[in-house]
Write an enzyme that holds these catalytic residues in place. Structure first.
Site, PDB file in Angstrom:
ATOM      1  N   ARG A 135       0.834  -1.216   0.000  1.00  0.00           N
ATOM      2  CA  ARG A 135       0.000   0.000   0.000  1.00  0.00           C
ATOM      3  C   ARG A 135       0.865   1.262   0.000  1.00  0.00           C
ATOM      4  O   ARG A 135       0.570   2.245   0.672  1.00  0.00           O
ATOM      5  CB  ARG A 135      -0.926   0.040   1.217  1.00  0.00           C
ATOM      6  CG  ARG A 135      -1.962  -1.042   1.247  1.00  0.00           C
ATOM      7  CD  ARG A 135      -2.970  -0.898   0.108  1.00  0.00           C
ATOM      8  NE  ARG A 135      -4.080  -1.810   0.284  1.00  0.00           N
ATOM      9  CZ  ARG A 135      -4.053  -3.103  -0.067  1.00  0.00           C
ATOM     10  NH1 ARG A 135      -2.982  -3.618  -0.644  1.00  0.00           N
ATOM     11  NH2 ARG A 135      -5.111  -3.867   0.141  1.00  0.00           N
ATOM     12  N   SER A 151     -10.352  -0.459   3.449  1.00  0.00           N
ATOM     13  CA  SER A 151      -9.603  -0.663   4.701  1.00  0.00           C
ATOM     14  C   SER A 151      -9.105   0.682   5.205  1.00  0.00           C
ATOM     15  O   SER A 151      -8.479   1.423   4.462  1.00  0.00           O
ATOM     16  CB  SER A 151      -8.382  -1.553   4.465  1.00  0.00           C
ATOM     17  OG  SER A 151      -8.767  -2.806   3.976  1.00  0.00           O
ATOM     18  N   GLU A 190      -4.449   3.890   6.290  1.00  0.00           N
ATOM     19  CA  GLU A 190      -4.106   3.638   4.895  1.00  0.00           C
ATOM     20  C   GLU A 190      -4.409   4.833   3.989  1.00  0.00           C
ATOM     21  O   GLU A 190      -3.608   5.152   3.120  1.00  0.00           O
ATOM     22  CB  GLU A 190      -4.862   2.388   4.411  1.00  0.00           C
ATOM     23  CG  GLU A 190      -4.293   1.797   3.159  1.00  0.00           C
ATOM     24  CD  GLU A 190      -5.313   0.995   2.386  1.00  0.00           C
ATOM     25  OE1 GLU A 190      -6.073   1.587   1.605  1.00  0.00           O
ATOM     26  OE2 GLU A 190      -5.347  -0.229   2.569  1.00  0.00           O
TER      27      GLU A 190
HETATM   28  N1  EPU Z   1     -10.865 -10.421  10.485  1.00  0.00           N
HETATM   29  C1  EPU Z   1     -11.517 -10.458  11.703  1.00  0.00           C
HETATM   30  N2  EPU Z   1     -12.462  -9.511  11.967  1.00  0.00           N
HETATM   31  C2  EPU Z   1     -12.795  -8.549  11.078  1.00  0.00           C
HETATM   32  C3  EPU Z   1     -12.112  -8.493   9.829  1.00  0.00           C
HETATM   33  C4  EPU Z   1     -11.138  -9.449   9.578  1.00  0.00           C
HETATM   34  O1  EPU Z   1     -11.246 -11.305  12.530  1.00  0.00           O
HETATM   35  O2  EPU Z   1     -13.668  -7.736  11.376  1.00  0.00           O
HETATM   36  C5  EPU Z   1      -9.880 -11.473  10.175  1.00  0.00           C
HETATM   37  C6  EPU Z   1     -10.418 -12.393   9.075  1.00  0.00           C
HETATM   38  O3  EPU Z   1     -11.190 -13.424   9.606  1.00  0.00           O
HETATM   39  C7  EPU Z   1      -9.144 -12.904   8.449  1.00  0.00           C
HETATM   40  C8  EPU Z   1      -8.187 -11.734   8.589  1.00  0.00           C
HETATM   41  O4  EPU Z   1      -8.719 -10.892   9.614  1.00  0.00           O
HETATM   42  O5  EPU Z   1      -8.616 -13.983   9.170  1.00  0.00           O
HETATM   43  C9  EPU Z   1      -8.014 -10.948   7.302  1.00  0.00           C
HETATM   44  O6  EPU Z   1      -9.251 -10.428   6.853  1.00  0.00           O
HETATM   45  P1  EPU Z   1      -9.622 -10.275   5.296  1.00  0.00           P
HETATM   46  O7  EPU Z   1      -9.295 -11.514   4.574  1.00  0.00           O
HETATM   47  O8  EPU Z   1     -11.009  -9.754   5.207  1.00  0.00           O
HETATM   48  O9  EPU Z   1      -8.627  -9.205   4.721  1.00  0.00           O
HETATM   49  P2  EPU Z   1      -7.969  -7.908   5.374  1.00  0.00           P
HETATM   50  O10 EPU Z   1      -6.582  -8.240   5.773  1.00  0.00           O
HETATM   51  O11 EPU Z   1      -8.869  -7.336   6.415  1.00  0.00           O
HETATM   52  C10 EPU Z   1      -6.914  -7.083   3.163  1.00  0.00           C
HETATM   53  C11 EPU Z   1      -6.820  -5.786   2.408  1.00  0.00           C
HETATM   54  C12 EPU Z   1      -8.074  -5.534   1.617  1.00  0.00           C
HETATM   55  C13 EPU Z   1      -8.293  -6.680   0.653  1.00  0.00           C
HETATM   56  C14 EPU Z   1      -8.354  -7.991   1.448  1.00  0.00           C
HETATM   57  C15 EPU Z   1      -8.436  -9.184   0.546  1.00  0.00           C
HETATM   58  C16 EPU Z   1      -5.366  -4.317   3.673  1.00  0.00           C
HETATM   59  C17 EPU Z   1      -5.262  -3.128   4.582  1.00  0.00           C
HETATM   60  N3  EPU Z   1      -6.594  -4.686   3.334  1.00  0.00           N
HETATM   61  O12 EPU Z   1      -7.944  -6.924   4.124  1.00  0.00           O
HETATM   62  O13 EPU Z   1      -7.896  -4.350   0.874  1.00  0.00           O
HETATM   63  O14 EPU Z   1      -9.485  -6.511  -0.093  1.00  0.00           O
HETATM   64  O15 EPU Z   1      -7.177  -8.140   2.258  1.00  0.00           O
HETATM   65  O16 EPU Z   1      -7.197  -9.406  -0.058  1.00  0.00           O
HETATM   66  O17 EPU Z   1      -4.350  -4.867   3.272  1.00  0.00           O
HETATM   67  C18 EPU Z   1      -8.187  -1.978   0.992  1.00  0.00           C
HETATM   68  O18 EPU Z   1      -6.972  -1.879   0.985  1.00  0.00           O
HETATM   69  O19 EPU Z   1      -8.943  -0.958   1.029  1.00  0.00           O
HETATM   70  C19 EPU Z   1      -8.793  -3.300   0.996  1.00  0.00           C
HETATM   71  C20 EPU Z   1     -10.113  -3.483   1.112  1.00  0.00           C
END
Ligand code: EPU
Length: 341
Positions: free
Chosen positions: A168, A241, A337
């Site tokens: 990012r 995010s 972010e």
């Molecule tokens: N999780 C929780 N509670 C929550 C949200 C997430 O426990 O409320 C846990 C999920 O269960 C999972 C882990 O956290 O084990 C990761 O969650 P998720 O797969 O939803 O992805 P993320 O890490 O929250 C990142 C990116 C997203 C992207 C997704 C999918 C960043 C900051 N965010 O989110 O990007 O769509 O992975 O690859 O890296 C963005 O940058 O705006 C964005 C949406």
């Protein structure tokens, strides 16, 4: 003092940022061509005042009124630059919608961007924060871009190394207001290979009953996951995010895991550990909770949302409260972010 044609004065920006924050700009120019910039730069109001480049407004937090010139990038156009034995090189102008561009490449038979489907915003904004999702980062499909240096108006081309992409992050993100991206080129490798590294995406494709998915199948699966988890910006204001996923050193990661064996964690090549900010925020008790006119989204804690009529101050207050609680509970400092203006 009159402004030159094409310059709008005292403009409401609330429809131009996806969080829907109320803010005004002293001047706004809708940039429809790179050539148009010369006239803007020649204006006396340009030199002294701050500048803000705006694409879809999906990665910006407007903390108050903006006293300078907002450049809204509306340059359009997309084309196949050339076909090589090992890749299609495809280009889109900065003002094109990112998702429409991704779907257009798929319809043309040039796959490779499907994992990045449905990310809000414009093509020109995509490299600024090196958008990434579902196991793919823009940097992995990047060929080059053209930008305008806003200090001189000169055109400048950037290759992969020049952009200094990180998670990012890019040279553009570290130098806000310095460049305006007019066109981005992508290298889409052939033969195409599905990128199915992200467990939830694999499950989604399997659940759809597809045995050897096409790029379009993968795009549809990504859209389905995103629609389920993430709020539609047109309905509920948000910037995706709100925090980056934090990276801690190995010892810190091991300590946290000992106390929370179910904690999601992603070991990095350098031995450090990336944590899930959404999980940390949920554990800190903020998932689905509001503070004033803003809150943490009930289906994805990492996404902060506008409950109606929020200001930049409301959003910063919530962000700080979440950061303080996550730091107190886990010793982890979250880093926002989006770009704060
Ligand atoms: N999780 C929780 N509670 C929550 C949200 C997430 O426990 O409320 C846990 C999920 O269960 C999972 C882990 O956290 O084990 C990761 O969650 P998720 O797969 O939803 O992805 P993320 O890490 O929250 C990142 C990116 C997203 C992207 C997704 C999918 C960043 C900051 N965010 O989110 O990007 O769509 O992975 O690859 O890296 C963005 O940058 O705006 C964005 C949406």
């Amino acid at each position: 003092m009159g402004a030159s044609p094409g310059v709008e004065l005292d403009v409401d920006l609330s429809a131009l940022n996806t969080f829907g924050l109320r803010a005004r700009a002293a001047r706004l120019v809708r940039l429809r061509s790179a050539e148009q910039l010369a006239a803007v730069i020649a204006e006396p109001a340009w030199a002294s005042a701050p500048r803000l480049v705006l694409g879809g407004g999906s990665n910006v937090v407007l903390c108050g009124d903006f006293s300078g010139t907002v450049l809204k990038v509306e340059i359009r156009g997309r084309r196949l630059v050339r076909e090589e034995a090992a890749a299609w090189i495809v280009e889109a102008a900065g003002g094109e919608s990112w998702h429409d561009f991704v779907r257009w490449t798929l319809a043309q038979g040039w796959p490779g961007l499907e994992n990045l489907s449905l990310i809000p915003g414009t093509v020109g904004a995509a490299p600024i924060q090196n958008i990434g999702a579902y196991g793919l980062e823009l940097a992995e499909r990047f060929e080059g871009l053209d930008a305008l240096d806003l200090r001189s108006g000169a055109r400048q081309s950037f290759g992969l190394q020049d952009c200094a992409f990180g998670y990012r992050d890019s040279v553009f993100k570290r130098n806000p207001g310095r460049w305006l991206v007019t066109a981005v080129r992508f290298r889409l490798p052939r033969p195409w290979q599905a990128r199915l590294a992200y467990a939830e995406l694999v499950h989604e494709v399997q659940a759809a009953g597809v045995s050897s998915p096409t790029a379009l199948d993968i795009s549809d699966a990504v859209c389905a996951i995103r629609r389920r988890k993430l709020p539609e910006p047109a309905e509920i204001g948000n910037v995706g995010s709100f925090f980056k996923n934090p990276v801690v050193d190995a010892a810190h990661g091991a300590r946290l895991l000992a106390g929370h064996p179910a904690m999601p964690h992603y070991p990095q090549a350098d031995g450090r550990v990336k944590l899930a900010a959404g999980w940390l925020i949920e554990q800190a008790g903020w998932k689905g909770r509001d503070l004033g006119a803003v809150g943490s989204f009930e289906r994805q804690a990492l996404v902060l949302v506008n409950r109606g009529g929020a200001t930049g101050t409301d959003l910063m207050r919530l962000a700080q409260a979440i950061m303080a609680d996550v730091e107190a509970g886990f010793g982890v400092r979250l880093e926002p972010e989006p770009v704060f203006v």
